[in-house]
Design an enzyme around this catalytic site. Structure first.
Site, PDB file in Angstrom:
ATOM      1  N   TRP A 169       0.833  -1.203   0.000  1.00  0.00           N
ATOM      2  CA  TRP A 169       0.000   0.000   0.000  1.00  0.00           C
ATOM      3  C   TRP A 169       0.862   1.245   0.000  1.00  0.00           C
ATOM      4  CZ3 TRP A 169      -3.166  -2.677  -2.010  1.00  0.00           C
ATOM      5  CH2 TRP A 169      -3.611  -3.879  -1.490  1.00  0.00           C
ATOM      6  N   ASP A 170       2.004   1.217   0.680  1.00  0.00           N
ATOM      7  CA  ASP A 170       2.942   2.339   0.602  1.00  0.00           C
ATOM      8  C   ASP A 170       3.398   2.555  -0.838  1.00  0.00           C
ATOM      9  OD1 ASP A 170       3.040   3.176   3.248  1.00  0.00           O
ATOM     10  OD2 ASP A 170       4.617   1.777   3.787  1.00  0.00           O
ATOM     11  N   VAL A 171       3.761   1.466  -1.504  1.00  0.00           N
ATOM     12  CA  VAL A 171       4.258   1.575  -2.879  1.00  0.00           C
ATOM     13  C   VAL A 171       3.154   2.086  -3.800  1.00  0.00           C
ATOM     14  CG1 VAL A 171       5.118   0.259  -4.850  1.00  0.00           C
ATOM     15  CG2 VAL A 171       6.032  -0.187  -2.558  1.00  0.00           C
TER      16      VAL A 171
END
Length: 407
Positions: A169-171
């Site tokens: 989700w960060d990416v």
């Protein structure tokens, strides 16, 4: 082939100020840098919370931090002091017609809020990544826990949730952020208007889970996705281990794939007999999925009785989708890294020389090459003199008073 071109760096000339830590916003900033932006990362003196994050080199320098900040400029400022805050405000708002862009995941700070900065620059582009839609905190692993993926990850016999190691989700959020800034820049060029952009990490995860059907399935069918280990939901995919202990991932997405897999493993007649016995058509992906365990039982001995090199050579003659599992250490010395124009050698201060990835996007054969990350505060003097027209004497005064720091 040139390393860069105007086509490969379409945002050249735009200036972005980044106040960030960890993955999503630093990745967004690096992506924008690779698209041509001048990205100025502003950190507190001594570094933000991610400045020494593992993995680290023998020197103590963060390999992680260097990886996500390639090609940026670094300014170190006392962000708690009013004078330091005013400096950052000026960097955002006084950076020329192609500036006025802030990306941040440092939420709840009035001094760099949209309301504070837009009063100084009406065409401001302000992007803020928060943990949750209500502005609350959250990180990849807490967001992931609440969406459902850990409950379908891992072997079917796993007794509880299994986290995957990729901060997906960060990416994804970082790439959404870079896309949003690109769109906002285009909008401002066309209309003269800025944008206030909000991007909650949790919403990125929820949107993805919805788009891929993970949330829709229980809503519509009343069913919960099962835990499959290394199998693939709705298709035939399975891992197999060779005689010498190498594991392969095999995927058959089409009727041709499954026919070629049967042929190379010498099980064509057995697969046909199995289909007849089960009243199944293995050209149909649903039947391949439903009867995956029976198919796997037919193919396992072929893999178990051959060495990895034999398997690789035989599979290379087929349409079957396959790859042998590798460790990161094995991938790092594989030709797909060492002979890939994506990677160029960089000399990273306090870490050393290594191959680093540039932009994965190439345009007309050109791509933005990797540029070493700065040392914290490397560009404080240059940025303040170039962008704010401060004299070296003024910067020296700020440094002596502890408002800014240089490398």
């Amino acid at each position: 082939m040139s390393a860069t071109s105007a086509a490969a760096t379409p945002l050249e000339g735009f200036r972005v100020v980044e106040l960030s830590s960890f993955v999503a916003v630093p990745l967004a900033g690096m992506t924008l840098s690779q698209l041509g932006c001048e990205v100025i990362r502003v950190d507190p003196i001594g570094g933000a919370a991610d400045y020494q994050r593992w993995p680290v080199a023998d020197s103590g320098a963060s390999i992680y931090w260097a990886g996500l900040n390639k090609g940026k400029r670094s300014v170190a400022v006392d962000l708690r002091s009013p004078e330091g805050q005013r400096l950052v405000q000026r960097l955002v708002t006084e950076s020329g017609p192609h500036g006025g862009i802030l990306i941040t995941n440092v939420v709840g700070r009035d001094w760099h809020s949209y309301e504070a900065l837009v009063s100084m620059r009406p065409d401001l582009i302000h992007l803020e990544v928060s943990g949750r839609g209500d502005g609350g905190t959250g990180v990849d692993y807490t967001v992931n826990a609440g969406v459902g993926f850990p409950m379908v990850t891992g072997h079917p016999s796993a007794p509880g949730p299994v986290n995957h190691v990729l901060p997906a989700w960060d990416v994804t959020c970082g790439l959404y952020a870079a896309l949003a800034i690109t769109a906002a820049v285009r909008h401002r060029e066309a209309t003269g208007q800025g944008s206030r952009i909000r991007l909650p990490l949790e919403d990125v995860a929820l949107a993805t889970a919805s788009n891929l059907g993970f949330l829709t399935e229980p809503m519509v069918n009343g069913t919960q996705r099962e835990r499959l280990g290394n199998a693939i939901y709705g298709q035939y995919g399975q891992d197999f281990t060779s005689q010498d202990g190498v594991t392969f991932m095999i995927v058959a997405l089409t009727g041709r794939h499954i026919r070629d897999l049967a042929k190379v493993t010498g099980t064509t007649e057995a697969v046909a007999a199995l289909a007849e016995a089960l009243h199944a058509d293995f050209a149909d992906e649903s039947d391949r999925y439903r009867h995956r365990d029976a198919l796997t039982a037919l193919f396992t001995n072929w893999f178990a009785n051959r060495r990895a090199d034999q398997i690789s050579a035989d599979l290379s003659t087929t349409s079957v989708l396959w790859e042998r599992y590798r460790t990161f250490a094995q991938a790092a010395i594989d030709p797909r890294v060492t002979d890939n124009p994506l990677f160029t050698s960089v000399r990273q201060p306090r870490i050393g020389d290594y191959l680093a990835a540039g932009s994965p996007v190439s345009v007309d054969g050109a791509r933005a090459a990797a540029i070493a990350a700065p040392t914290l505060g490397d560009d404080t003097l240059d940025v303040l003199t170039e962008r704010l027209a401060m004299s070296p004497h003024d910067v020296h005064r700020l440094r002596e008073s502890g408002i800014v720091a240089t490398a």
